[in-house]
Design a protein around this motif. Structure first.
Motif, PDB file in Angstrom:
ATOM      1  N   ALA A 295       3.814  -6.123  -0.480  1.00 45.72           N
ATOM      2  CA  ALA A 295       4.611  -6.092  -1.708  1.00 45.72           C
ATOM      3  C   ALA A 295       4.630  -4.692  -2.310  1.00 45.72           C
ATOM      4  O   ALA A 295       5.684  -4.206  -2.751  1.00 45.72           O
ATOM      5  N   PHE A 296       3.479  -4.024  -2.317  1.00 48.09           N
ATOM      6  CA  PHE A 296       3.454  -2.660  -2.831  1.00 48.09           C
ATOM      7  C   PHE A 296       4.278  -1.721  -1.954  1.00 48.09           C
ATOM      8  O   PHE A 296       4.926  -0.797  -2.462  1.00 48.09           O
ATOM      9  N   LEU A 297       4.265  -1.957  -0.654  1.00 49.59           N
ATOM     10  CA  LEU A 297       5.101  -1.136   0.232  1.00 49.59           C
ATOM     11  C   LEU A 297       6.571  -1.258  -0.132  1.00 49.59           C
ATOM     12  O   LEU A 297       7.324  -0.284  -0.049  1.00 49.59           O
ATOM     13  N   GLY A 298       6.989  -2.446  -0.527  1.00 48.99           N
ATOM     14  CA  GLY A 298       8.388  -2.646  -0.889  1.00 48.99           C
ATOM     15  C   GLY A 298       8.739  -2.274  -2.310  1.00 48.99           C
ATOM     16  O   GLY A 298       9.922  -2.250  -2.682  1.00 48.99           O
ATOM     17  N   SER A 299       7.723  -1.939  -3.117  1.00 48.33           N
ATOM     18  CA  SER A 299       7.986  -1.691  -4.533  1.00 48.33           C
ATOM     19  C   SER A 299       8.708  -0.373  -4.790  1.00 48.33           C
ATOM     20  O   SER A 299       9.268  -0.180  -5.868  1.00 48.33           O
ATOM     21  N   GLY A 300       8.689   0.527  -3.800  1.00 49.27           N
ATOM     22  CA  GLY A 300       9.461   1.763  -3.972  1.00 49.27           C
ATOM     23  C   GLY A 300      10.950   1.486  -4.046  1.00 49.27           C
ATOM     24  O   GLY A 300      11.705   2.199  -4.711  1.00 49.27           O
ATOM     25  N   THR A 301      11.380   0.412  -3.366  1.00 52.15           N
ATOM     26  CA  THR A 301      12.786   0.011  -3.387  1.00 52.15           C
ATOM     27  C   THR A 301      13.052  -1.037  -4.452  1.00 52.15           C
ATOM     28  O   THR A 301      14.077  -0.995  -5.143  1.00 52.15           O
ATOM     29  N   VAL A 302      12.126  -1.982  -4.578  1.00 53.97           N
ATOM     30  CA  VAL A 302      12.261  -3.052  -5.580  1.00 53.97           C
ATOM     31  C   VAL A 302      11.038  -2.965  -6.497  1.00 53.97           C
ATOM     32  O   VAL A 302       9.983  -3.542  -6.203  1.00 53.97           O
ATOM     33  N   PRO A 303      11.132  -2.246  -7.613  1.00 55.98           N
ATOM     34  CA  PRO A 303       9.963  -1.988  -8.456  1.00 55.98           C
ATOM     35  C   PRO A 303       9.222  -3.243  -8.918  1.00 55.98           C
ATOM     36  O   PRO A 303       8.007  -3.210  -9.092  1.00 55.98           O
ATOM     37  N   ALA A 304       9.942  -4.343  -9.096  1.00 59.16           N
ATOM     38  CA  ALA A 304       9.286  -5.566  -9.573  1.00 59.16           C
ATOM     39  C   ALA A 304       8.217  -6.057  -8.614  1.00 59.16           C
ATOM     40  O   ALA A 304       7.286  -6.773  -9.013  1.00 59.16           O
ATOM     41  N   LEU A 305       8.314  -5.664  -7.339  1.00 58.80           N
ATOM     42  CA  LEU A 305       7.318  -6.095  -6.355  1.00 58.80           C
ATOM     43  C   LEU A 305       5.930  -5.525  -6.655  1.00 58.80           C
ATOM     44  O   LEU A 305       4.922  -6.060  -6.178  1.00 58.80           O
ATOM     45  N   ALA A 306       5.860  -4.437  -7.426  1.00 60.38           N
ATOM     46  CA  ALA A 306       4.543  -3.879  -7.778  1.00 60.38           C
ATOM     47  C   ALA A 306       3.743  -4.887  -8.592  1.00 60.38           C
ATOM     48  O   ALA A 306       2.518  -5.007  -8.418  1.00 60.38           O
ATOM     49  N   TRP A 307       4.410  -5.626  -9.463  1.00 63.28           N
ATOM     50  CA  TRP A 307       3.708  -6.615 -10.276  1.00 63.28           C
ATOM     51  C   TRP A 307       3.223  -7.772  -9.411  1.00 63.28           C
ATOM     52  O   TRP A 307       2.113  -8.272  -9.596  1.00 63.28           O
ATOM     53  N   LEU A 308       4.060  -8.180  -8.449  1.00 62.04           N
ATOM     54  CA  LEU A 308       3.651  -9.224  -7.515  1.00 62.04           C
ATOM     55  C   LEU A 308       2.475  -8.745  -6.661  1.00 62.04           C
ATOM     56  O   LEU A 308       1.489  -9.472  -6.465  1.00 62.04           O
ATOM     57  N   GLY A 309       2.581  -7.515  -6.156  1.00 61.31           N
ATOM     58  CA  GLY A 309       1.498  -6.965  -5.349  1.00 61.31           C
ATOM     59  C   GLY A 309       0.199  -6.892  -6.121  1.00 61.31           C
ATOM     60  O   GLY A 309      -0.883  -7.192  -5.587  1.00 61.31           O
ATOM     61  N   ALA A 310       0.278  -6.508  -7.389  1.00 60.44           N
ATOM     62  CA  ALA A 310      -0.922  -6.423  -8.221  1.00 60.44           C
ATOM     63  C   ALA A 310      -1.580  -7.794  -8.364  1.00 60.44           C
ATOM     64  O   ALA A 310      -2.805  -7.932  -8.255  1.00 60.44           O
ATOM     65  N   ALA A 311      -0.768  -8.817  -8.605  1.00 64.50           N
ATOM     66  CA  ALA A 311      -1.307 -10.167  -8.756  1.00 64.50           C
ATOM     67  C   ALA A 311      -1.969 -10.643  -7.457  1.00 64.50           C
ATOM     68  O   ALA A 311      -3.051 -11.242  -7.472  1.00 64.50           O
ATOM     69  N   LEU A 312      -1.326 -10.358  -6.317  1.00 64.29           N
ATOM     70  CA  LEU A 312      -1.865 -10.805  -5.033  1.00 64.29           C
ATOM     71  C   LEU A 312      -3.166 -10.079  -4.682  1.00 64.29           C
ATOM     72  O   LEU A 312      -4.109 -10.688  -4.163  1.00 64.29           O
ATOM     73  N   LEU A 313      -3.231  -8.767  -4.959  1.00 63.04           N
ATOM     74  CA  LEU A 313      -4.495  -8.051  -4.721  1.00 63.04           C
ATOM     75  C   LEU A 313      -5.593  -8.580  -5.640  1.00 63.04           C
ATOM     76  O   LEU A 313      -6.753  -8.693  -5.242  1.00 63.04           O
ATOM     77  N   GLY A 314      -5.225  -8.900  -6.872  1.00 62.38           N
ATOM     78  CA  GLY A 314      -6.209  -9.453  -7.795  1.00 62.38           C
ATOM     79  C   GLY A 314      -6.774 -10.775  -7.319  1.00 62.38           C
ATOM     80  O   GLY A 314      -7.959 -11.059  -7.498  1.00 62.38           O
ATOM     81  N   LEU A 315      -5.931 -11.579  -6.677  1.00 61.65           N
ATOM     82  CA  LEU A 315      -6.354 -12.893  -6.192  1.00 61.65           C
ATOM     83  C   LEU A 315      -7.052 -12.843  -4.838  1.00 61.65           C
ATOM     84  O   LEU A 315      -7.483 -13.877  -4.332  1.00 61.65           O
ATOM     85  N   SER A 316      -7.160 -11.665  -4.250  1.00 60.33           N
ATOM     86  CA  SER A 316      -7.737 -11.568  -2.904  1.00 60.33           C
ATOM     87  C   SER A 316      -8.852 -10.538  -2.835  1.00 60.33           C
ATOM     88  O   SER A 316     -10.028 -10.868  -3.032  1.00 60.33           O
ATOM     89  N   THR A 317      -8.513  -9.280  -2.589  1.00 61.39           N
ATOM     90  CA  THR A 317      -9.555  -8.267  -2.417  1.00 61.39           C
ATOM     91  C   THR A 317     -10.397  -8.082  -3.673  1.00 61.39           C
ATOM     92  O   THR A 317     -11.570  -7.687  -3.584  1.00 61.39           O
ATOM     93  N   SER A 318      -9.819  -8.360  -4.831  1.00 68.74           N
ATOM     94  CA  SER A 318     -10.571  -8.201  -6.075  1.00 68.74           C
ATOM     95  C   SER A 318     -11.266  -9.485  -6.511  1.00 68.74           C
ATOM     96  O   SER A 318     -11.914  -9.503  -7.552  1.00 68.74           O
ATOM     97  N   SER A 319     -11.134 -10.557  -5.726  1.00 65.27           N
ATOM     98  CA  SER A 319     -11.729 -11.840  -6.102  1.00 65.27           C
ATOM     99  C   SER A 319     -12.816 -12.327  -5.162  1.00 65.27           C
ATOM    100  O   SER A 319     -13.592 -13.203  -5.514  1.00 65.27           O
ATOM    101  N   TRP A 320     -12.885 -11.771  -3.963  1.00 62.24           N
ATOM    102  CA  TRP A 320     -13.765 -12.342  -2.940  1.00 62.24           C
ATOM    103  C   TRP A 320     -15.244 -12.333  -3.318  1.00 62.24           C
ATOM    104  O   TRP A 320     -16.018 -13.190  -2.893  1.00 62.24           O
ATOM    105  N   ASN A 321     -15.630 -11.364  -4.140  1.00 63.33           N
ATOM    106  CA  ASN A 321     -17.053 -11.166  -4.416  1.00 63.33           C
ATOM    107  C   ASN A 321     -17.683 -12.346  -5.147  1.00 63.33           C
ATOM    108  O   ASN A 321     -18.887 -12.575  -5.037  1.00 63.33           O
TER     109      ASN A 321
END
Length: 408
Positions: A295-321
């Motif tokens: 999603a972050f890779l695509g956010s350069g073209t579709v900026p709204a994807l940055a917000w989706l990417g942020a939510a997904l990273l929060g629910l995964s790499t930032s949540s596993w601990n």
């Protein structure tokens, strides 16, 4: 089997225990969060490169990784109360050290002290929970306390850029330093040592039981997934430079990662304990991380994807601990909780530490953030493969055969 706590350890019971450990986790990891969000201000003021700033972030994490096994044993020796107070005090000193650093080289002093706080916060809070609650009652409290890391990120993203614009980044660090001092005072008043607690794992005891293979596999997973997730430290810079938006927007995107991870850490931990499925739950997070990076890779073209990417990273790499630390307490038992936490954190913080300088160097060399995101996506995919192998080779003893019946 974990020892049954013999008396209330924290005045106020579970709600106060959750709030106190939540605050300690936020304090102990805030230096890493803050330096990423204040990156633009620090880079401009000290005239350094992204890779140089990444080295400071990396130094904090790598030192935390190296100190984690020692911090784990110290937590087992000192017990929850004194370890928790030490976390708050180390955090306060680290913030002050960053704030007074006149030159780039002295940022590493803040990194060293911050690394010690980071290394100590998980063993200390895990030990306190293990002293206070029996297995089966720890999931929600552990999720809440682990969400303190991301709640701190959320708070930092919302407030630090505006404070830095108004008062400067150094004064911002000074203001933040007051918070853990309050935490240390409160902990000294309301946390009590169990009456019959003895040193569970003496430092030089040659007969201390070996940790299970599952703990070492968890450390390996933490290294790979931590490397993938360390890309989050550069998200504010990406939003500013890669997307051309204001520093405050970068802070808001980072705050979304933190907010999503607060929910993720509580929810994943509760689910994992309820189902007895630590390994399967960790595996479920890996494709979410892959989608977040894409999603972050695509956010350069579709900026709204940055917000989706942020939510997904929060629910995964930032949540596993949250799941990882809950699994450690369940697998190691109260007596060795600190030691096992230190081993897992050695892996996780090692991956977290080497990521930012590598990502920063990739951006500097390519003049683009795309290689950074592709590298993070690849690491998340590698973590998924690692879990698939681990699942059948060294499941947790506290799980049903096959890692809880869920996952790959």
């Amino acid at each position: 089997m974990p020892a049954t706590p013999q008396s209330p350890v924290v005045t106020g019971g579970k709600p106060v225990l959750a709030l106190l450990t939540f605050s300690a986790m936020s304090a102990g990891t805030f230096t890493l969060v803050a330096i990423g969000i204040l990156a633009t201000f620090i880079i401009d003021d000290l005239e350094i490169t992204r890779a140089q700033l990444g080295l400071v972030i990396g130094a904090d994490s790598v030192l935390a990784a190296l100190l984690s096994p020692v911090a784990g044993r110290i937590a087992d020796t000192l017990g929850g109360k004194r370890s928790l107070i030490a976390v708050f005090l180390l955090a306060a000193v680290a913030y002050l050290a960053y704030g007074v650093a006149p030159i780039y080289a002295l940022l590493f002093l803040g990194a060293a002290i911050g690394g010690a706080a980071d290394a100590a916060c998980n063993p200390a809070t895990n030990r306190l929970i293990a002293e206070s609650l029996v297995a089966g009652e720890r999931g929600v409290v552990t999720g809440i306390k682990q969400s303190g890391v991301q709640a701190g990120a959320f708070f930092a993203g919302l407030t630090l850029p505006s404070l830095a614009i108004a008062f400067g980044w150094r004064t911002t660090y000074f203001l933040v330093a007051a918070l853990p001092l309050v935490g240390a005072f409160v902990a000294s008043r309301i946390v009590h040592s169990p009456p019959s607690r003895r040193r569970a794992v003496p430092r030089q005891d040659p007969e201390s039981p070996a940790l299970s293979r599952a703990v070492h596999w968890l450390a390996a997973f933490g290294f790979v997934f931590g490397f993938a997730g360390s890309v989050s430290f550069l998200v504010p810079l990406y939003v500013e430079e890669g997307m051309g938006l204001d520093a405050r927007v970068g802070g808001f995107v980072a705050a979304v990662i933190g907010l999503a991870a607060v929910a993720g850490r509580v929810g994943w931990a509760h689910y994992a304990e309820l189902r007895g499925a630590f390994v399967g739950t960790l595996w479920s997070m890996t494709p979410v991380a892959v989608l977040g990076g894409l999603a972050f890779l695509g956010s350069g073209t579709v900026p709204a994807l940055a917000w989706l990417g942020a939510a997904l990273l929060g629910l995964s790499t930032s949540s596993w601990n949250s799941v990882g630390m809950l699994a450690v307490m369940s697998e190691a038992g109260t007596a060795a909780t600190g030691r096992a936490s230190g081993v897992v954190l050695l892996g996780f913080l090692g991956g977290l530490g080497i990521g930012p300088p590598i990502y920063g160097a990739l951006v500097d060399a390519a003049g683009s953030y795309a290689p950074m995101w592709w590298t993070s996506v690849g690491a998340s995919a590698a973590a998924s493969l690692l879990v698939a192998i681990w699942r059948n080779r060294a499941p947790f003893a506290t799980e049903p055969s096959g890692g809880g019946g869920r996952g790959p």
